[in-house]
Scaffold this motif. Structure first.
Motif, PDB file in Angstrom:
ATOM      1  N   UNK A 194       0.838  -1.203   0.000  1.00 38.64           N
ATOM      2  CA  UNK A 194       0.000   0.000   0.000  1.00 38.64           C
ATOM      3  C   UNK A 194       0.870   1.247   0.000  1.00 38.64           C
ATOM      4  N   UNK A 195       1.881   1.268   0.872  1.00 40.09           N
ATOM      5  CA  UNK A 195       2.780   2.426   0.936  1.00 40.09           C
ATOM      6  C   UNK A 195       3.522   2.607  -0.388  1.00 40.09           C
ATOM      7  N   UNK A 196       4.014   1.535  -0.949  1.00 39.07           N
ATOM      8  CA  UNK A 196       4.723   1.583  -2.228  1.00 39.07           C
ATOM      9  C   UNK A 196       3.826   2.140  -3.328  1.00 39.07           C
ATOM     10  N   UNK A 197       2.601   1.657  -3.365  1.00 35.51           N
ATOM     11  CA  UNK A 197       1.662   2.116  -4.388  1.00 35.51           C
ATOM     12  C   UNK A 197       1.352   3.600  -4.213  1.00 35.51           C
ATOM     13  N   UNK A 198       1.112   4.017  -2.986  1.00 31.12           N
ATOM     14  CA  UNK A 198       0.822   5.439  -2.736  1.00 31.12           C
ATOM     15  C   UNK A 198       1.994   6.328  -3.136  1.00 31.12           C
ATOM     16  N   UNK A 199       3.180   5.939  -2.753  1.00 29.88           N
ATOM     17  CA  UNK A 199       4.368   6.728  -3.085  1.00 29.88           C
ATOM     18  C   UNK A 199       4.556   6.790  -4.593  1.00 29.88           C
ATOM     19  N   UNK A 200       4.365   5.678  -5.253  1.00 34.08           N
ATOM     20  CA  UNK A 200       4.544   5.632  -6.699  1.00 34.08           C
ATOM     21  C   UNK A 200       3.500   6.487  -7.419  1.00 34.08           C
ATOM     22  N   UNK A 201       2.246   6.405  -6.977  1.00 39.39           N
ATOM     23  CA  UNK A 201       1.188   7.199  -7.608  1.00 39.39           C
ATOM     24  C   UNK A 201       1.414   8.687  -7.375  1.00 39.39           C
ATOM     25  N   UNK A 211       4.213   9.850  -9.615  1.00 37.82           N
ATOM     26  CA  UNK A 211       3.777  10.033 -11.003  1.00 37.82           C
ATOM     27  C   UNK A 211       2.926  11.291 -11.150  1.00 37.82           C
ATOM     28  N   UNK A 212       2.103  11.580 -10.150  1.00 39.16           N
ATOM     29  CA  UNK A 212       1.253  12.772 -10.205  1.00 39.16           C
ATOM     30  C   UNK A 212       2.092  14.043 -10.146  1.00 39.16           C
ATOM     31  N   UNK A 213       3.219  13.955  -9.451  1.00 40.05           N
ATOM     32  CA  UNK A 213       4.079  15.136  -9.311  1.00 40.05           C
ATOM     33  C   UNK A 213       5.238  15.115 -10.301  1.00 40.05           C
ATOM     34  N   UNK A 214       5.072  14.394 -11.373  1.00 40.71           N
ATOM     35  CA  UNK A 214       6.106  14.284 -12.394  1.00 40.71           C
ATOM     36  C   UNK A 214       6.461  15.650 -12.984  1.00 40.71           C
ATOM     37  N   UNK A 215       5.531  16.591 -12.929  1.00 40.09           N
ATOM     38  CA  UNK A 215       5.785  17.916 -13.498  1.00 40.09           C
ATOM     39  C   UNK A 215       6.876  18.662 -12.745  1.00 40.09           C
ATOM     40  N   UNK A 216       7.129  18.296 -11.479  1.00 41.17           N
ATOM     41  CA  UNK A 216       8.191  18.977 -10.727  1.00 41.17           C
ATOM     42  C   UNK A 216       9.435  18.099 -10.571  1.00 41.17           C
ATOM     43  N   UNK A 217       9.509  17.049 -11.364  1.00 45.56           N
ATOM     44  CA  UNK A 217      10.716  16.233 -11.389  1.00 45.56           C
ATOM     45  C   UNK A 217      10.649  14.940 -10.607  1.00 45.56           C
ATOM     46  N   UNK A 218       9.596  14.722  -9.834  1.00 45.24           N
ATOM     47  CA  UNK A 218       9.459  13.444  -9.131  1.00 45.24           C
ATOM     48  C   UNK A 218       8.922  12.395 -10.102  1.00 45.24           C
ATOM     49  N   UNK A 219       9.156  11.139  -9.792  1.00 48.38           N
ATOM     50  CA  UNK A 219       8.697  10.061 -10.657  1.00 48.38           C
ATOM     51  C   UNK A 219       8.111   8.943  -9.808  1.00 48.38           C
ATOM     52  N   UNK A 220       7.425   8.046 -10.485  1.00 44.58           N
ATOM     53  CA  UNK A 220       6.962   6.848  -9.802  1.00 44.58           C
ATOM     54  C   UNK A 220       8.137   5.926  -9.523  1.00 44.58           C
ATOM     55  N   UNK A 221       7.891   4.923  -8.756  1.00 45.10           N
ATOM     56  CA  UNK A 221       8.940   3.959  -8.420  1.00 45.10           C
ATOM     57  C   UNK A 221       9.080   2.965  -9.572  1.00 45.10           C
ATOM     58  N   UNK A 222      10.263   2.851 -10.151  1.00 46.97           N
ATOM     59  CA  UNK A 222      10.439   1.886 -11.240  1.00 46.97           C
ATOM     60  C   UNK A 222      10.197   0.458 -10.748  1.00 46.97           C
ATOM     61  N   UNK A 223       9.457  -0.313 -11.513  1.00 46.82           N
ATOM     62  CA  UNK A 223       9.184  -1.697 -11.154  1.00 46.82           C
ATOM     63  C   UNK A 223       8.175  -1.864 -10.039  1.00 46.82           C
ATOM     64  N   UNK A 224       7.386  -0.821  -9.790  1.00 44.42           N
ATOM     65  CA  UNK A 224       6.425  -0.903  -8.689  1.00 44.42           C
ATOM     66  C   UNK A 224       5.413  -2.030  -8.894  1.00 44.42           C
ATOM     67  N   UNK A 225       5.026  -2.259 -10.120  1.00 44.50           N
ATOM     68  CA  UNK A 225       4.051  -3.320 -10.390  1.00 44.50           C
ATOM     69  C   UNK A 225       4.640  -4.684 -10.050  1.00 44.50           C
TER      70      UNK A 225
END
Length: 168
Positions: A28-35, A38-52
């Protein structure tokens, strides 16, 4: 002697449930952090690679970890529409039959999971993005499944004792 075994098996089932719950919380924590990443990708953050891939491993372990406690606590789905109509002896007999079927099913699942684990290990299959050996997920699930077999066999003993009139 029976009570020592019951306490040990119950503790083992609860420990697996806690481990599965912890795995689920991590997923759950991993999914939340990754989402959020991704939502904040506009400021340089990214989702966690390989989260799935990590979610797949974590959820698989969580599911297998829940089985021992569900069996120990008799929390699996049951149809008991006629339970009140049947006498205590017939209900205990039906409990024993259900536990025998569940034990047989659990042994079957453990056997097939073991064969799958050997195959994944032999081929060296890895996850696509993180290149995690897939056999690791199988090994974690196999530990939980082996504990499920132990618990299921204990439940057969518990139901057999209840059927012959010993305290269950």
């Amino acid at each position: 002697m029976y009570w020592v075994v019951e306490k040990s098996v119950g503790g083992l089932a609860r420990a697996m449930a806690v481990a599965g719950g912890a795995s689920l919380l991590l997923v759950i924590a991993l999914t939340c952090i990754s989402v959020i990443g991704r939502a904040l990708d506009v400021i340089g953050l990214q989702g966690i690679p390989g989260d799935i891939e990590l979610v797949e491993f974590g959820i698989g372990f969580a599911v297998f970890s829940a089985l021992p406690y569900a069996q120990y606590a008799r929390a699996h789905a049951r149809v008991d529409m006629l339970q009140r109509v049947f006498g205590d002896h017939l209900n205990r007999f039906l409990d024993l039959m259900g536990d025998l079927l569940m034990a047989a099913f659990t042994v079957l699942v453990a056997w097939r999971l073991y064969l799958g684990m050997l195959e994944k290990d032999a081929y060296g299959e890895t996850s696509f993005i993180l290149q995690i050996p897939v056999v690791w997920g199988y090994r974690a699930a196999m530990v939980a499944c082996a504990i499920s077999v132990i618990v299921a066999l204990f439940c057969v003993l518990r139901s057999a004792r209840a059927l012959i009139g010993k305290e269950a």
